[in-house]
Design a protein around this motif. Sequence first.
Motif, PDB file in Angstrom:
ATOM      1  N   MET A 265     -28.627  16.284  15.076  1.00 51.48           N
ATOM      2  CA  MET A 265     -27.370  16.424  15.810  1.00 51.48           C
ATOM      3  C   MET A 265     -26.590  15.115  15.820  1.00 51.48           C
ATOM      4  SD  MET A 265     -27.143  18.412  19.423  1.00 51.48           S
ATOM      5  CE  MET A 265     -25.665  19.306  19.898  1.00 51.48           C
ATOM      6  N   ALA A 266     -27.299  14.002  15.916  1.00 48.73           N
ATOM      7  CA  ALA A 266     -26.651  12.703  16.054  1.00 48.73           C
ATOM      8  C   ALA A 266     -26.045  12.202  14.756  1.00 48.73           C
ATOM      9  CB  ALA A 266     -27.651  11.682  16.582  1.00 48.73           C
ATOM     10  N   TYR A 267     -26.692  12.505  13.625  1.00 44.56           N
ATOM     11  CA  TYR A 267     -26.283  11.898  12.364  1.00 44.56           C
ATOM     12  C   TYR A 267     -25.595  12.863  11.399  1.00 44.56           C
ATOM     13  CZ  TYR A 267     -28.816   7.577  13.405  1.00 44.56           C
ATOM     14  OH  TYR A 267     -29.243   6.394  13.962  1.00 44.56           O
ATOM     15  N   CYS A 268     -25.418  14.118  11.785  1.00 41.19           N
ATOM     16  CA  CYS A 268     -24.743  15.070  10.891  1.00 41.19           C
ATOM     17  C   CYS A 268     -23.337  14.549  10.557  1.00 41.19           C
ATOM     18  CB  CYS A 268     -24.638  16.441  11.548  1.00 41.19           C
ATOM     19  SG  CYS A 268     -23.687  17.643  10.565  1.00 41.19           S
ATOM     20  N   PRO A 269     -23.009  14.375   9.269  1.00 41.22           N
ATOM     21  CA  PRO A 269     -21.697  13.811   8.916  1.00 41.22           C
ATOM     22  C   PRO A 269     -20.526  14.706   9.299  1.00 41.22           C
ATOM     23  CG  PRO A 269     -22.850  14.567   6.954  1.00 41.22           C
ATOM     24  CD  PRO A 269     -23.839  14.632   8.077  1.00 41.22           C
ATOM     25  N   GLU A 270     -20.771  15.993   9.493  1.00 42.18           N
ATOM     26  CA  GLU A 270     -19.709  16.927   9.861  1.00 42.18           C
ATOM     27  C   GLU A 270     -19.757  17.329  11.333  1.00 42.18           C
ATOM     28  OE1 GLU A 270     -17.464  17.594   7.666  1.00 42.18           O
ATOM     29  OE2 GLU A 270     -18.521  16.568   6.047  1.00 42.18           O
TER      30      GLU A 270
END
Length: 369
Positions: A265-270
């Motif tokens: 959730m924290a690093y999803c680019p979108e």
Amino acid sequence: MNKATIYFHSGTGNSFRVARWMAETAQAHGVGGEVLSIHRKEAASEPVGDRVERGEEAPPRQPDGPACDGDWVALVAPAHAFTASWAMLKFALRMERGQGRQAAIVLTRAGTKFGKRRFPGLEGTGCYVLAGILAAKGYRVRGTLGVDMPSNWTQLHPGFAEPAAADIIEHAKAKTKEFTAQIVTGRRCLGGWLGLVLGILLLPVTVAYLAGGRFLLGKIFFASPRCTGCGQCARTCPNGSIRMIGWRRKRPYWSMTCQNCMRCMAYCPECAVEAGWSWAALLYYTLSVPGVWLMGTYLLPHLPAAIAGNKWTLAVIGYLWWLVSMAVAYALFQLLLRIPPIHWLFTLTTPTHVFRRYHEPETSLEDLQ
């Protein structure tokens, strides 16, 4: 004491950053410091990308190797439901005998800030459960610490704004360095007694989380229509809990091994990873009403009298039925998400699609890998 080996479990970088502060402080006192992930078994003190660019390949390390006299070991992990994370508990149980090696335990807890005031989180029993495991294995536990880092539970609330997060982190850094300096200079620093007492009082919550809550929380994740199918979440999940599934367009699917570390959730680019509040309510209803009715109608009447009359056996059967029902319901939910209107309905009825994401500002995915 000539070397500090610091093992961390981290989803969004909070525990990793604390481990790095500990290594830096140890080095400042003439003690070599090495930071290792409990998942990758290799040094995390240098970003993987830097080694790849130089054409180097660091040989894999075995983190639970034999203890060495004079070395100091530290375990750094987040607090989950007022105890240590399940991944770190398993790691501690698999560690080799300590042979008198010194050890320290640090748990990062969900610190918050409202206005000008900071509020502490609660590590509960976590530090002392890990300390007990290490003591039983022959380690000499020199210190325990609960340190507040910005809460990363984006399933429940938005990430903190940068000024608030920076303030919490700055205070955590000072506290961590002071604690580490005491340990490496030979002093004891066993803190967190109030947290332990409160953790014991909250033990039913901890047990409920470990037995079922962590599975349920992992089954409310889904990808919104913004998902491009890049697969980053699956590649970087520390527990290998995400699979990319689908026919023409693949999307992430969370398995029962998800530990709610929030990395996806924290690093999803979108910013496409969501925690479905409306889906969570529907799932709870499904498990509570239709699930119980199905078990009472189709399973219990066919059990032998010796089993049906034993409340403990029935409790185990009910628990297994609950887990299977949850897995089946989630599989059906993922199929429903293939229908665009339904997909948008669940996306728009959860507030997480407008939540600010949080990860430790200076920590990249490469650091955690």
